[in-house]
Design an enzyme around this catalytic site. Structure first.
Site, PDB file in Angstrom:
ATOM      1  N   CYS A   1       0.816  -1.228   0.000  1.00 11.91           N
ATOM      2  CA  CYS A   1       0.000   0.000   0.000  1.00 11.91           C
ATOM      3  C   CYS A   1       0.836   1.258   0.000  1.00 11.91           C
ATOM      4  O   CYS A   1       0.355   2.323  -0.339  1.00 11.91           O
ATOM      5  CB  CYS A   1      -0.870   0.058   1.246  1.00 11.91           C
ATOM      6  SG  CYS A   1      -1.829  -1.410   1.495  1.00 11.91           S
TER       7      CYS A   1
ATOM      8  N   LYS B   1       2.860   9.143  -3.097  1.00  8.01           N
ATOM      9  CA  LYS B   1       1.694   8.841  -3.930  1.00  8.01           C
ATOM     10  C   LYS B   1       1.733   9.618  -5.244  1.00  8.01           C
ATOM     11  O   LYS B   1       1.167   9.203  -6.250  1.00  8.01           O
ATOM     12  CB  LYS B   1       0.406   9.180  -3.180  1.00  8.01           C
ATOM     13  CG  LYS B   1       0.113   8.267  -2.003  1.00  8.01           C
ATOM     14  CD  LYS B   1      -0.536   6.961  -2.427  1.00  8.01           C
ATOM     15  CE  LYS B   1      -0.760   6.040  -1.242  1.00  8.01           C
ATOM     16  NZ  LYS B   1      -0.950   4.657  -1.642  1.00  8.01           N
TER      17      LYS B   1
ATOM     18  N   GLU C   1       3.800   7.554  -7.364  1.00  7.83           N
ATOM     19  CA  GLU C   1       3.065   6.333  -7.694  1.00  7.83           C
ATOM     20  C   GLU C   1       2.062   6.587  -8.826  1.00  7.83           C
ATOM     21  O   GLU C   1       1.957   5.801  -9.773  1.00  7.83           O
ATOM     22  CB  GLU C   1       2.336   5.821  -6.455  1.00  7.83           C
ATOM     23  CG  GLU C   1       1.629   4.484  -6.672  1.00  7.83           C
ATOM     24  CD  GLU C   1       0.782   4.077  -5.471  1.00  7.83           C
ATOM     25  OE1 GLU C   1       0.107   4.947  -4.882  1.00  7.83           O
ATOM     26  OE2 GLU C   1       0.801   2.887  -5.122  1.00  7.83           O
TER      27      GLU C   1
ATOM     28  N   GLU D   1       2.866   2.124 -15.377  1.00 10.67           N
ATOM     29  CA  GLU D   1       1.903   1.014 -15.436  1.00 10.67           C
ATOM     30  C   GLU D   1       0.535   1.397 -14.862  1.00 10.67           C
ATOM     31  O   GLU D   1      -0.409   0.611 -14.963  1.00 10.67           O
ATOM     32  CB  GLU D   1       2.466  -0.222 -14.722  1.00 10.67           C
ATOM     33  CG  GLU D   1       2.760  -0.062 -13.235  1.00 10.67           C
ATOM     34  CD  GLU D   1       4.159   0.475 -12.938  1.00 10.67           C
ATOM     35  OE1 GLU D   1       4.756   1.131 -13.819  1.00 10.67           O
ATOM     36  OE2 GLU D   1       4.651   0.255 -11.814  1.00 10.67           O
TER      37      GLU D   1
ATOM     38  N   CYS E   1       0.596   6.088   7.824  1.00 10.08           N
ATOM     39  CA  CYS E   1       0.156   7.237   7.011  1.00 10.08           C
ATOM     40  C   CYS E   1      -0.168   8.474   7.846  1.00 10.08           C
ATOM     41  O   CYS E   1      -0.055   9.593   7.364  1.00 10.08           O
ATOM     42  CB  CYS E   1      -1.055   6.852   6.185  1.00 10.08           C
ATOM     43  SG  CYS E   1      -0.732   5.437   5.133  1.00 10.08           S
TER      44      CYS E   1
END
Lengths: 592, 394
Positions: free
Chosen positions: A306, A365, A368, A373, A522
Site C-alpha cells: 500500500c 503517492k 506512484e 503502469e 500514514c
C-alpha cells in the site's frame, strides 16, 4: 535513575541524568528557540540558536546538546544570549534566499517565526545564499538549496528514520551543501519520495511538488467531471493544517469543504482500502494454500504493497524480494482504476472527461500515480495527487471557515467504508484489517480479540510481531487447521530494513508482513501537516482508532458497496477483472 | 642588533632549553617510567607544569589524570600530528628528527593511563613521513612488548582537512566519518576515539613528556615563567632574518623575539598562526609569548612594512571560509561574512561602520561556535582590524 539539580534563570529544577539543558528548561516551562533540534532525531548541536549562558563558563552552551549537570546555573535570556541568537539568525537569513511572501512554507516556517520573534532585520549581512537551480526533477518533491540552512534534519531523517541516506551533507565551509549521491537530480537517486524530510525541514528548502493550480484548472473546466478520493489519514490530519489541535477527526467537514471547492464527486479511498483487504487477504490465503496444501514453492512472507515509499525502497534495496510483495495496487491506484471504469459507467460519464484527484497524507503517492503502469483504465488512473497540506491551502484560498463547516457524507457509490479501512492510516492497521477478514473467512468466526481490536499489532514500536492460532476452520481451509499465522509490522524504512535483512537470508519466520514507509504509518506521512513529533503522531493514531470504533461496520467484507462491486463488476477477488484493474507488477531498480 | 650578535643571542636562548632536539636514550626513559607507579608519572607531568603545545594549552598532567580515572578497560593515546595551522611546521621536523621521543611519550602516557592502543594521526600532506613513522611504530611496538607494556601504536593518515586537527573531528576522521567536531561534553578523556577514554596530545607535548620523565619536572620548570613553564618549539616565517624551527624558552617578550628574528622593519607579528593574534610593533615590548600573554601553537609570522595587512587578513579569511567544517552557523556563515564584509568595506559597498558590525560578529563567533576553529577567528580578525584599521578600510 540518578538525577541532577540545577537552576535555570534562578529557578530550581531536577532532571534525570542525561537530560539536556533544553529538556530541563522545558520541564519548568522555559522555551528555548531551536532549529536543528527535532524530537524524532539525534542531537546535532549545529545551528546554535539554542545557546544559553552558563555561569562561570566563557563559552555559550548549546542547550540541545549539553547535558544538565549538578549545580549548573543557566541563564537563557541575557544580553549575551540575545545578541548571539540574533546574530545567528541574521547569519542564517544571509544564506537563506527567503522571499517569504512567495514561499510555499510562509507562516509555517521555523526560521521565519524566529526571525520575527527576535525582530531580525533581513540584509544585516551580505547575501551568501546558494544560487544553484531548484531541483524539480521528482514528481513528489522539490529541493531548493537556496533556502537550506544546513540544519541536517533532512539528512538525519533520511539516515536514522528511513535508513535510505538519499541526502547527505557534502563539501565543507562555504561550499557546505545537502546533496544526493553525485548531486544527481532527486528523481534519479534512491530517494523513496516518502517526504519525511519535508515534514522536518524547518524552512522551504524541501517541499512537496504542489499540483494545486492544475486541480483548480480542472475544477474550473466545465467539460471535466472531477472526482476526488481522500485517504484514511487525511481526516485525522487536515484539521491541524487549518489551525485545529492534533487528534481531531474532521471527515464530515472535509467532505463539505471538498464539495464547496467544486469537486463533482467526493468519494473515499477507504472504499478501496476495504477492497484491498478483500484482494490482499485472498492473495495471502492463496499463497498459504500453495505452500501448505500443494507443497509448492511460493514467495512467503507476503508483504503489503500500500505504501509507495516502501515500494520504491524495496525496488532499490531488495529487488530479490519483489515477488514477496502483494500484487495488489495501493488503495489510491485501485480507486483510480475503478473511477474511470466502474464509477464512470455507473454515473454515465465519459472517462475521457473525468479528472481523478486524490488527497493523500503522502508525497510518494505523487510518484506512484505517475508510474507508467498505472493506466489500467485506459487513461492515467489518478491524474493529480494532493497532500493534506495542499488541500488545506485550497480550503484557505477558497475562503472557507473550516472549523464552522457543517458535516456531510461522502457521495455514493465508492463512498462507503468500514472501520477496517480507516485504520489503514496507522501503522499496523492494514494488518489488523486483513486479519479481521482473513480469520473470519477461514473460521467463520470473528478474530479472537476483544472488540475486534488486535492490540498486539498496534502501537509505535518500530517492529512488532504477533501470531494467531487458527483452529476449527471451515472445510475448504482444512490445510490451515492448527496453523499458527505469524505476522510482523514495521514502520519507518530503517525498521523495514531489519525485517528485510532477515527475509533476504530466507530466515523470516513470518507469513505476512506489513510495512509502512513513514513513522507511525500514514498518519505520519510525508504529506501530513507540519510539524510532526512522536506526541502528535500518537494523537493522530488515537483518533484513527476512535474513528474505527465509532463506525457501525468494522470489517471490510461487511461493506455493502464491496459486496455490490464484486457482484456487479469484479466477480470474485483475484478474478479476471481484478487482475486487470487492481493488481500490478514492480520494477527492479539499482542503488544509484 | 648586528647579525653576529643576533646569532650569538639566539644560540644562548637555544642552549637554555635544548630538550626536543637533544639526543636522548628514549628506551632508557621508557624503562624509567615503567619502573615506577603510573600515578607517579602523572604526578611528575602535573608538577612540571607542562601545558598542551598544540595551542590551546590545557595542562597535560590533568588530561592524563582524567583519562586514568575514566572508567573502561580499553583506553587510547593519540598523537595529534595533523599540523595544519598555517605558518606551523615544527611538528614535521620533530617527527622527522625525533620520532623516538614522540613515540616513547605515547608509551609513557599509555603506562600512566592504562592505554592499550595508540595512533599517530599524521597530516595528510606529510605522506613522506608515513612509512618512516610506521617503521618506527613497529620498532617501538617490539620494545613495548619486550618491556612488558601492553601497548601498540600505528600511524593513520589524515585527508587534508584543517578542522581534523580539532581533537573530536580527528576522532570522527579516524572512524571513517566526516571530519566534524563533536558536541562537548563528553570530553575525549571519557569518550574519545571509538568511544574509548582517550588522551590526545600534540607531537611536541608528547616529546616533552619524555624529556620530563628523563630530566625530572624540576628541570623543566626551571625554564620559562610561572604560567608558561618549559620550552617551546617555534616555527618562524615571513619577513624574518632567520627562518625555521627553533626551540626557545616560553615567556620571552615579543620585542626580544623580534630582535632575534626580525628584519629591523617588523611592523607586526602574527602569533599562533592564522587563528592566533596579531601584535603590532607598539605592543612588542609589553607582550609576553606564553599563556599569560599571547599563546601560540608555534607559528610566528613576521610582517614588515611592505605587507598589506588587508591582504594578510583576507588570506586568512579565505582559508577559514573554506576550512570551516560547515556544521555550525556562526563559523560556516560567519567566516564568509567576515571575508565578504572586509571586501565590501574596501570597495565601498558597505560603510566603514560595517567594520564594527563585523567585529561584533567575530565576538559572537568566539563564544557561540561549536569548536576552536570558529571560536578563535576573533583573534586574528579583531586584532588586525583594531591595529590596522586604515589598511583594512582604504
Amino acid at each position: 535513575m540518578e538525577t541532577v539539580k540545577l537552576t535555570i534563570n534562578d529557578i530550581k529544577v531536577e532532571v534525570n541524568e542525561g537530560a539536556t539543558i533544553l529538556d530541563a528548561a522545558k520541564k519548568i516551562g522555559i522555551r528555548i528557540p531551536t532549529l536543528c533540534h527535532h524530537d524524532d532525531l539525534c542531537v546535532a548541536g549545529r545551528c546554535r540558536v539554542c545557546v544559553v549562558e552558563q555561569k562561570g563558563a566563557r563559552l555559550l552552551q548549546a542547550s540541545c546538546a549539553v547535558p544538565a549537570a549538578e549545580g549548573m546555573q543557566i541563564y537563557t535570556n541575557t544580553q549575551k544570549v540575545r545578541e548571539a541568537r540574533r546574530t545567528i539568525l541574521e547569519l542564517l537569513l544571509s544564506e537563506h534566499s527567503g522571499e517569504c511572501t512567495s514561499c510555499y512554507r510562509s507562516n509555517n516556517c521555523e526560521l521565519q517565526a524566529l526571525a520575527q520573534e527576535y525582530l531580525v532585520i533581513g540584509g544585516a549581512f551580505i547575501d551568501v545564499s546558494d544560487k544553484s537551480p531548484i531541483d524539480v526533477s521528482s514528481p513528489s518533491l522539490v529541493k531548493d538549496n537556496g533556502k537550506c540552512i544546513k540544519c541536517l534534519r533532512c539528512v538525519r531523517t533520511c539516515a536514522e528514520l528511513q535508513g535510505v541516506s538519499a541526502l547527505w551533507n557534502t563539501h565543507k565551509g562555504n561550499k557546505t551543501r545537502i546533496e544526493t549521491f553525485l548531486n544527481k537530480p532527486m528523481h534519479y537517486v534512491v530517494c523513496t519520495n516518502c517526504g519525511q524530510c519535508v515534514n522536518r525541514c524547518p524552512t522551504g528548502a524541501l517541499t512537496e511538488k504542489a499540483y494545486i493550480q492544475s486541480v483548480w484548472r480542472a475544477i474550473d473546466d466545465p467539460e471535466k467531471h472531477v472526482v476526488v478520493q481522500t485517504a484514511p489519514a487525511v481526516r485525522v490530519g487536515l484539521g491541524e493544517a487549518l489551525g485545529m489541535e492534533p487528534g481531531g477527526v474532521v471527515t464530515g467537514k472535509m467532505v463539505t469543504a471538498l464539495k464547496m471547492l467544486g469537486f463533482d464527486s467526493v468519494l473515499d479511498t477507504d472504499f478501496t482500502a476495504d477492497l484491498t483487504i478483500m484482494e490482499e487477504g485472498t492473495e495471502l490465503l492463496t499463497r498459504l494454500k500453495t505452500a501448505l496444501q500443494d507443497g509448492k514453492p511460493t514467495p512467503l512472507p507476503m508483504m503489503t504493497s500500500c505504501s509507495p515509499g516502501w515500494i520504491k525502497f524495496i525496488e532499490h534495496e531488495y529487488p530479490s524480494l519483489l515477488d514477496n510483495l502483494s500484487t495488489c495496487k495501493s488503495p489510491q491506484q485501485m480507486f483510480g482504476a475503478l473511477a474511470k471504469t466502474y464509477y464512470a459507467e455507473k454515473i454515465g460519464v465519459d472517462p475521457a472527461r473525468m479528472v481523478s484527484v486524490s488527497v493523500m497524507p503522502c508525497t510518494a503517492k505523487k510518484f506512484e500515480a505517475n508510474r507508467p503502469e498505472m493506466k489500467s483504465s485506459g487513461f492515467k488512473d489518478v491524474d493529480y495527487v494532493l497532500t493534506t497540506r495542499e488541500l488545506a491551502h485550497m480550503i484557505r484560498q477558497a475562503g472557507l471557515s473550516f472549523a464552522n463547516l457543517e458535516e456531510r457524507k461522502f457521495d455514493s457509490i465508492m463512498g462507503e467504508s468500514t472501520g477496517a479501512a480507516v485504520i489503514f492510516g496507522a501503522t499496523g492497521g492494514v494488518m489488523e484489517a486483513a486479519l479481521r477478514t482473513a480469520y473470519e473467512l477461514v473460521t467463520g468466526r470473528e478474530v479472537p480479540f476483544r472488540n475486534l481490536n488486535i492490540e498486539p499489532v498496534r502501537g509505535m514500536e518500530g517492529v512488532r510481531a504477533a501470531s494467531i492460532k487458527i483452529e476449527n476452520v471451515k472445510e475448504e481451509w482444512k490445510f490451515l487447521e492448527g496453523a499458527e499465522l505469524k505476522v510482523a509490522v514495521a514502520h519507518g524504512l530503517a525498521n523495514a530494513r531489519k525485517l528485510m535483512k532477515e527475509a533476504e537470508k530466507g530466515a523470516s519466520p513470518y507469513h505476512f508482513i506489513e510495512i509502512m514507509a513513514c513513522p507511525g504509518g500514514c498518519i505520519g506521512g510525508g504529506g501530513q501537516p507540519i510539524p510532526t513529533s512522536p506526541e502528535i503522531r500518537l494523537k493522530r493514531a488515537a483518533a484513527i482508532y476512535a474513528a474505527d470504533e465509532a463506525l457501525p461496520l468494522r470489517k471490510s467484507h461487511d461493506n455493502p458497496e464491496i459486496k455490490m462491486i464484486y457482484r456487479e463488476f469484479l466477480g470474485a477477488p483475484l478474478g479476471h477483472k481484478s487482475h486487470e484493474l487492481l493488481h500490478t507488477h514492480y520494477a527492479r531498480r539499482n542503488r544509484s | 642588533m648586528k647579525s653576529g650578535d643576533k646569532s650569538k643571542r639566539l644560540k644562548e636562548f637555544e642552549e637554555k632549553v635544548n630538550l626536543i632536539f637533544r639526543e636522548t636514550d628514549c628506551v632508557e626513559v621508557l624503562k624509567k617510567a615503567l619502573r615506577g607507579d603510573p600515578r607517579a608519572i602523572i604526578k611528575e607531568i602535573i608538577d612540571s607544569g607542562l601545558r598542551g603545545r598544540g595551542g590551546a594549552g590545557f595542562p597535560t598532567g590533568i588530561k592524563w589524570k582524567g583519562a586514568a580515572e575514566a572508567a573502561g578497560g580499553n583506553k587510547c593515546v593519540i598523537c595529534n600530528a595533523d599540523e595544519g595551522e598555517p605558518g606551523t611546521f615544527k611538528d614535521r621536523r620533530i617527527l622527522d628528527e625525533q620520532p623516538d621521543k614522540v613515540i616513547a611519550g605515547m608509551g609513557i602516557c599509555a603506562r600512566a593511563i592504562g592505554a592499550t592502543e595508540g595512533y599517530i594521526y599524521l597530516r595528510g600532506e606529510y605522506t613522506f613521513l608515513f612509512s618512516k613513522l610506521s617503521a618506527k611504530c613497529e620498532a617501538w611496538n617490539a620494545i613495548f612488548k619486550e618491556k612488558g607494556l601492553n601497548f601498540r601504536t600505528s600511524v593513520r593518515s589524515g585527508s587534508g582537512a584543517y578542522v581534523c586537527g580539532e581533537e573530536t573531528a580527528l576522532f570522527e576522521s579516524m572512524e571513517g566519518n566526516r571530519g566534524e567536531p563533536r558536541n562537548k561534553p563528553p570530553f575525549p578523556v571519557t569518550i574519545g576515539y571509538s568511544n574509548l577514554p582517550t588522551v590526545i596530545n600534540n607531537v611536541e607535548t608528547l616529546a616533552y613528556t619524555t624529556m620530563i620523565i628523563s630530566d625530572g619536572p624540576e628541570s623543566f620548570k626551571s625554564i620559562g615563567t610561572k604560567d608558561s613553564m618549559g620550552g617551546k618549539v617555534f616555527s618562524v616565517s615571513g619577513d624574518a632574518s632567520v627562518k625555521g624551527v627553533f626551540e626557545l624558552p616560553l615567556g620571552m617578550t615579543l620585542q626580544e623575539f623580534v630582535d632575534l628574528f626580525g628584519d629591523s622593519d617588523t611592523k607586526a607579528v602574527q602569533v599562533g598562526g592564522s587563528s592566533g593574534t596579531c601584535v603590532p610593533r607598539k605592543n612588542f615590548a609589553d607582550t609576553i609569548i606564553g599563556f599569560e600573554g599571547v599563546p601560540t601553537g608555534g607559528s610566528m609570522m613576521l610582517f614588515n612594512s611592505s605587507r598589506s595587512m588587508y591582504h594578510v587578513l583576507k588570506n586568512y579569511l579565505e582559508f577559514f571560509e573554506e576550512e570551516s567544517c560547515g556544521q555550525c552557523t556562526p563559523c560556516r556563515v560567519g567566516c564568509q561574512q567576515l571575508l565578504k564584509g572586509i571586501e565590501a568595506i574596501r570597495s565601498g559597498e558597505r560603510p566603514l561602520s560595517y567594520l564594527e558590525r563585523l567585529r561584533d560578529l567575530a565576538r559572537v563567533m568566539s563564544i557561540a561556535s561549536k569548536c576552536g576553529l570558529g571560536q578563535s577567528l576573533a583573534n586574528p580578525f579583531n586584532s588586525i582590524t583594531q591595529h590596522f584599521r586604515e589598511e583594512i578600510c582604504y
